[in-house]
Design a protein around this motif. Structure first.
Motif, PDB file in Angstrom:
ATOM      1  N   SER A 154      -3.274 -10.813 -20.294  1.00 25.10           N
ATOM      2  CA  SER A 154      -4.176 -10.611 -21.522  1.00 25.10           C
ATOM      3  C   SER A 154      -4.430 -11.964 -21.712  1.00 25.10           C
ATOM      4  O   SER A 154      -5.119 -12.058 -22.324  1.00 25.10           O
ATOM      5  CB  SER A 154      -2.781 -10.260 -22.213  1.00 25.10           C
ATOM      6  N   PHE A 155      -2.956 -12.829 -21.396  1.00 28.10           N
ATOM      7  CA  PHE A 155      -3.669 -14.615 -21.919  1.00 28.10           C
ATOM      8  C   PHE A 155      -4.318 -15.367 -20.229  1.00 28.10           C
ATOM      9  O   PHE A 155      -3.121 -14.992 -20.056  1.00 28.10           O
ATOM     10  CB  PHE A 155      -2.665 -15.429 -22.937  1.00 28.10           C
ATOM     11  N   PHE A 156      -5.043 -16.746 -20.675  1.00 27.99           N
ATOM     12  CA  PHE A 156      -5.040 -17.367 -18.996  1.00 27.99           C
ATOM     13  C   PHE A 156      -4.246 -18.933 -19.820  1.00 27.99           C
ATOM     14  O   PHE A 156      -4.542 -19.167 -21.397  1.00 27.99           O
ATOM     15  CB  PHE A 156      -6.430 -17.481 -19.467  1.00 27.99           C
ATOM     16  N   THR A 157      -3.541 -19.620 -18.419  1.00 30.04           N
ATOM     17  CA  THR A 157      -3.341 -20.693 -19.408  1.00 30.04           C
ATOM     18  C   THR A 157      -4.778 -21.565 -19.077  1.00 30.04           C
ATOM     19  O   THR A 157      -6.058 -21.011 -18.531  1.00 30.04           O
ATOM     20  CB  THR A 157      -2.353 -21.529 -18.487  1.00 30.04           C
ATOM     21  N   THR A 158      -4.771 -22.627 -19.611  1.00 33.32           N
ATOM     22  CA  THR A 158      -5.901 -23.716 -19.518  1.00 33.32           C
ATOM     23  C   THR A 158      -6.114 -23.834 -17.838  1.00 33.32           C
ATOM     24  O   THR A 158      -7.647 -23.704 -17.617  1.00 33.32           O
ATOM     25  CB  THR A 158      -5.760 -25.049 -20.406  1.00 33.32           C
ATOM     26  N   ALA A 195      -9.632 -23.043 -16.131  1.00 32.18           N
ATOM     27  CA  ALA A 195     -10.836 -23.435 -15.553  1.00 32.18           C
ATOM     28  C   ALA A 195     -10.751 -23.260 -14.369  1.00 32.18           C
ATOM     29  O   ALA A 195     -12.349 -23.207 -13.881  1.00 32.18           O
ATOM     30  CB  ALA A 195      -9.664 -24.877 -15.877  1.00 32.18           C
ATOM     31  N   ASP A 196      -9.847 -22.862 -13.786  1.00 32.98           N
ATOM     32  CA  ASP A 196     -10.593 -21.880 -12.147  1.00 32.98           C
ATOM     33  C   ASP A 196     -11.474 -21.309 -12.109  1.00 32.98           C
ATOM     34  O   ASP A 196     -11.979 -21.181 -11.809  1.00 32.98           O
ATOM     35  CB  ASP A 196      -9.018 -21.990 -11.847  1.00 32.98           C
ATOM     36  N   LEU A 197     -11.588 -20.115 -13.321  1.00 31.90           N
ATOM     37  CA  LEU A 197     -12.292 -19.337 -13.380  1.00 31.90           C
ATOM     38  C   LEU A 197     -13.677 -19.705 -14.140  1.00 31.90           C
ATOM     39  O   LEU A 197     -14.552 -19.035 -13.252  1.00 31.90           O
ATOM     40  CB  LEU A 197     -11.657 -17.978 -14.854  1.00 31.90           C
ATOM     41  N   LEU A 198     -13.644 -20.578 -15.010  1.00 28.41           N
ATOM     42  CA  LEU A 198     -14.348 -21.093 -15.326  1.00 28.41           C
ATOM     43  C   LEU A 198     -15.457 -22.324 -14.130  1.00 28.41           C
ATOM     44  O   LEU A 198     -16.895 -22.850 -14.575  1.00 28.41           O
ATOM     45  CB  LEU A 198     -14.457 -21.809 -16.780  1.00 28.41           C
ATOM     46  N   GLY A 199     -14.723 -22.414 -13.490  1.00 30.13           N
ATOM     47  CA  GLY A 199     -15.456 -24.087 -12.069  1.00 30.13           C
ATOM     48  C   GLY A 199     -15.967 -25.053 -13.007  1.00 30.13           C
ATOM     49  O   GLY A 199     -16.540 -25.936 -12.915  1.00 30.13           O
ATOM     50  N   VAL A 200     -14.480 -25.529 -14.358  1.00 27.37           N
ATOM     51  CA  VAL A 200     -14.551 -26.465 -14.830  1.00 27.37           C
ATOM     52  C   VAL A 200     -12.818 -27.090 -14.923  1.00 27.37           C
ATOM     53  O   VAL A 200     -12.050 -26.826 -13.684  1.00 27.37           O
ATOM     54  CB  VAL A 200     -15.061 -26.533 -15.971  1.00 27.37           C
ATOM     55  N   SER A 201     -12.728 -28.044 -15.410  1.00 29.19           N
ATOM     56  CA  SER A 201     -11.093 -28.839 -15.338  1.00 29.19           C
ATOM     57  C   SER A 201     -10.365 -28.683 -16.180  1.00 29.19           C
ATOM     58  O   SER A 201     -11.316 -28.191 -17.276  1.00 29.19           O
ATOM     59  CB  SER A 201     -11.587 -30.447 -15.169  1.00 29.19           C
ATOM     60  N   ALA A 202      -9.108 -29.038 -16.283  1.00 33.78           N
ATOM     61  CA  ALA A 202      -8.653 -28.571 -17.715  1.00 33.78           C
ATOM     62  C   ALA A 202      -8.926 -29.099 -18.336  1.00 33.78           C
ATOM     63  O   ALA A 202      -8.533 -29.021 -19.561  1.00 33.78           O
ATOM     64  CB  ALA A 202      -7.058 -28.436 -16.836  1.00 33.78           C
ATOM     65  N   PRO A 203      -8.429 -30.321 -18.499  1.00 34.59           N
ATOM     66  CA  PRO A 203      -9.325 -31.538 -19.576  1.00 34.59           C
ATOM     67  C   PRO A 203     -10.754 -30.961 -20.263  1.00 34.59           C
ATOM     68  O   PRO A 203     -10.678 -31.172 -21.859  1.00 34.59           O
ATOM     69  CB  PRO A 203      -9.010 -32.821 -19.131  1.00 34.59           C
ATOM     70  N   THR A 204     -11.769 -29.903 -19.816  1.00 37.18           N
ATOM     71  CA  THR A 204     -12.737 -29.286 -20.004  1.00 37.18           C
ATOM     72  C   THR A 204     -12.208 -28.360 -21.011  1.00 37.18           C
ATOM     73  O   THR A 204     -12.258 -28.406 -22.104  1.00 37.18           O
ATOM     74  CB  THR A 204     -13.580 -29.180 -19.076  1.00 37.18           C
ATOM     75  N   VAL A 205     -12.082 -27.630 -20.161  1.00 40.01           N
ATOM     76  CA  VAL A 205     -11.408 -26.565 -21.188  1.00 40.01           C
ATOM     77  C   VAL A 205     -10.339 -26.447 -22.076  1.00 40.01           C
ATOM     78  O   VAL A 205     -10.419 -26.313 -23.512  1.00 40.01           O
ATOM     79  CB  VAL A 205     -10.481 -25.468 -20.577  1.00 40.01           C
ATOM     80  N   ILE A 206      -9.482 -27.781 -22.163  1.00 43.00           N
ATOM     81  CA  ILE A 206      -8.711 -27.729 -23.375  1.00 43.00           C
ATOM     82  C   ILE A 206     -10.053 -28.480 -24.688  1.00 43.00           C
ATOM     83  O   ILE A 206      -9.551 -28.524 -25.736  1.00 43.00           O
ATOM     84  CB  ILE A 206      -7.973 -29.428 -22.918  1.00 43.00           C
ATOM     85  N   LYS A 207     -10.542 -29.241 -24.049  1.00 38.95           N
ATOM     86  CA  LYS A 207     -11.472 -29.924 -24.944  1.00 38.95           C
ATOM     87  C   LYS A 207     -12.094 -29.048 -25.912  1.00 38.95           C
ATOM     88  O   LYS A 207     -12.545 -29.477 -26.756  1.00 38.95           O
ATOM     89  CB  LYS A 207     -12.568 -31.498 -24.378  1.00 38.95           C
ATOM     90  N   TRP A 208     -13.422 -28.725 -24.764  1.00 37.34           N
ATOM     91  CA  TRP A 208     -13.653 -26.828 -26.194  1.00 37.34           C
ATOM     92  C   TRP A 208     -12.605 -26.503 -26.103  1.00 37.34           C
ATOM     93  O   TRP A 208     -13.122 -25.251 -27.625  1.00 37.34           O
ATOM     94  CB  TRP A 208     -13.809 -25.760 -24.724  1.00 37.34           C
ATOM     95  N   ARG A 253      -2.948 -20.460 -24.867  1.00 41.39           N
ATOM     96  CA  ARG A 253      -2.738 -19.042 -23.609  1.00 41.39           C
ATOM     97  C   ARG A 253      -4.711 -18.838 -25.039  1.00 41.39           C
ATOM     98  O   ARG A 253      -4.711 -18.605 -25.585  1.00 41.39           O
ATOM     99  CB  ARG A 253      -1.985 -18.678 -24.652  1.00 41.39           C
ATOM    100  N   ILE A 254      -5.210 -18.288 -23.417  1.00 42.16           N
ATOM    101  CA  ILE A 254      -6.603 -17.891 -23.937  1.00 42.16           C
ATOM    102  C   ILE A 254      -7.184 -16.789 -23.812  1.00 42.16           C
ATOM    103  O   ILE A 254      -6.099 -16.300 -22.547  1.00 42.16           O
ATOM    104  CB  ILE A 254      -8.126 -19.023 -22.831  1.00 42.16           C
ATOM    105  N   PRO A 255      -6.915 -15.724 -25.119  1.00 42.04           N
ATOM    106  CA  PRO A 255      -6.954 -14.416 -24.723  1.00 42.04           C
ATOM    107  C   PRO A 255      -7.911 -14.268 -24.000  1.00 42.04           C
ATOM    108  O   PRO A 255      -8.921 -15.069 -23.157  1.00 42.04           O
ATOM    109  CB  PRO A 255      -7.686 -14.051 -25.826  1.00 42.04           C
TER     110      PRO A 255
END
Length: 193
Positions: A9-13, A17-30, A47-49
């Motif tokens: 139901s939720f993803f970690t950062t 990041a792995d699913l979007l093809g970016v780094s975890a810090p990029t996801v945290i920034k978004w 946690r990201i729904p």
């Protein structure tokens, strides 16, 4: 991910990041900028729904298809997006451009981040290496034709008739062969009419 094989139901950062093809810090920034919805666990982890991640991904993909106008420079800065799979070269170009004055540079190499940066960052110039995986040069050319004021510099290690034909049909697009001196790239990207 759930051990039972069910979709979580939720993803970690990190997972996002792995699913979007970016780094975890990029996801945290978004997440911190409010572009990607998330909540915090009692332990302070983000946690990201699943539905928020899907909506974000769809929105980013659609940015490549939305006509828009680049418009005036924000805060007087020239904004440059560098899309090049060679990280050393991309870093070198970015640093050189930043040293030239009031220039803000971001880098991307995957289609989702490129689409997101074009919509959110609104670059005046896109420097694009045509060897970039999963992004076809025609998509970048279509962007240039839809975005008023966007200049595109195509980089290639091999000059081809196809590139010559593309640039002939699109005056805001110029193609050059790598390697080239950074001052030449600056003139093509920033100082060209």
């Amino acid at each position: 991910m759930a051990a039972t094989g069910q979709t979580p139901s939720f993803f970690t950062t990190k997972q996002a990041a792995d699913l979007l093809g970016v780094s975890a810090p990029t996801v945290i920034k978004w997440v911190e900028e409010g572009r990607l919805r998330a909540h915090r666990t009692p332990g302070g982890h983000r946690r990201i729904p699943v539905e928020a991640l899907r909506a974000f991904e769809n929105e980013c993909r659609q940015l490549l298809g939305k006509p828009t106008q680049v418009g005036m420079k924000k805060s007087g800065q020239v904004r440059v997006l560098v899309v090049d799979p060679e990280h050393d070269y991309s870093d070198l170009v970015s640093e050189y451009f930043r040293l030239q004055g009031d220039v803000r540079v971001v880098q991307a190499i995957d289609p989702l981040t490129v689409g997101f940066q074009i919509g959110a960052f609104e670059p005046h110039v896109v420097i694009f290496d045509i060897s970039c995986p999963r992004i076809h040069v025609r998509e970048i050319i279509q962007l240039a034709s839809r975005l008023t004021g966007l200049r595109v510099v195509l980089l290639s290690t091999t000059w081809s008739g196809e590139l010559r034909g593309i640039t002939a049909d699109h005056p805001s697009v110029v193609a050059v062969e790598k390697p080239l001196k950074l001052d030449q790239l600056w003139r093509l990207a920033i100082e060209a009419d």
